[in-house]
Design an enzyme around this catalytic site. Structure first.
Site: not given
Lengths: 263, 72
Positions: A106, A193, A215
């Protein structure tokens, strides 16, 4: 074929690797490695993102991520979080490839600390170099359909536009551009995100994304393991809704019960 | 370790002394690190894992030893 079988058969492929889970989870910000491992398990994720950092020389016996999340069972996707130049990102991924032997990585090159917004000039430059070196970069980027096209042309194996700033949990701010990126892309598109809760993940999937990467939404939930399970369900629900094809919106009501035969 | 038989190197930004003629593998062993779980960069060049036994550290080398940690 039953609906259950349909879900099982609904896989996605990035750089020749096929996965059935469309949820990629990060491994940062957890209270403990145990909680992290339990959340990954509950999420059903087959890929986790990891960071590359200096070993703590003064305490080499600290518990390691690899002791809790087995890289043989869950694919590690090394990231370049914290890199603000193409050079730093490339250097980090060269080390990651040496540490893990993976070409699938990534890439994120950040523009500034305040917003963690991607620096697209550096990101594009890094993508070009990495592809030349045999890497297969999944690239974090702005939600801009033109930038997405340029990254794909440079050899990005997946386009990963932000839904909102990293760690903000604000949800998808620009559904129009995410949809345009999905429609224009020849490689998988994952919202990376900005997801804050389950409905945000479902929305990304309803827009036609191939997957979602998150996350903080899981790690900072009051109960991360339960939220991981919620995200798994949301990604599946959003995907199924996308495949099913939603009804058209109407401006006014339309009764669901027949008008004929009213007493 | 006798300082006369040691050389100074930078490991992850810190000055350290290792035995003269140490290999990368030897240095990792001295630090108590499992070579299978780390990657090493020497003066900005990757040291392939397969060469840890052969590559010797030299006075003033700048080494970075990294591994995977949690991240998003």
């Amino acid at each position: 074929m039953t609906a259950q079988q349909d879900i099982k058969a609904d896989t996605w492929t990035v750089a020749g690797r096929t996965f059935s889970s469309r949820l990629i989870v990060g491994t940062g910000k957890y209270k403990s490695l145990e909680e992290n491992a339990a959340a990954v398990e509950a999420s059903g994720a087959e890929i986790v993102t990891v960071a590359v950092r200096r070993v703590n020389i003064s305490d080499p016996n600290q518990p390691m991520l690899t002791d809790f999340i087995d890289p043989k069972k869950i694919a590690y996707l090394p990231n370049t979080a914290g890199c603000f130049t193409a050079e730093d990102a490339i250097r980090t991924l060269r080390l990651a490839r040496e540490a893990g032997g993976w070409n699938l990585v990534k890439l994120e090159v950040l523009g500034e600390a305040k917003t963690l917004y991607p620096d697209m000039r550096e990101t594009l430059r890094a993508t070009e170099v990495l592809v030349k070196e045999g890497f297969e970069p999944m690239v974090y980027c702005v939600d801009d359909p033109i930038a997405a096209k340029q990254l794909e042309e440079a050899g990005a194996v997946a386009i990963m536009p932000l839904g909102a700033p990293i760690g903000s949990g604000l949800g998808i701010q620009n559904r129009v551009t995410i949809r345009l990126i999905v429609e224009g892309a020849g490689v998988p598109v994952l919202v990376d995100a900005g997801v804050g809760t389950a409905s945000d993940a479902a929305q990304a999937m309803e827009l036609g994304c191939d997957g979602v990467l998150m996350n903080t939404a899981i790690a900072e939930a009051k109960d991360p393991v339960l939220m991981a399970r919620a995200m798994k369900a949301a990604v599946e629900a959003g995907r199924l809704a996308y495949l099913a094809g939603r009804m058209q919106k109407r401006r006014y009501a339309d009764p669901s019960s027949p008008l004929a035969g009213l007493i | 370790m006798d300082l006369k038989e040691s050389i100074a190197i930078h490991v992850n930004g810190d000055l350290r002394h290792v035995t003269v003629g140490s290999s990368i593998a030897g240095m990792l062993a001295e630090l108590g690190l499992d070579p299978r779980k780390v990657a090493v960069e020497r003066n900005l060049e990757i040291v392939p894992r397969g060469t840890f036994d052969d590559v010797r550290v030299a006075e003033g080398d700048r080494l970075e030893i990294v591994h995977f940690v949690g991240g998003g």
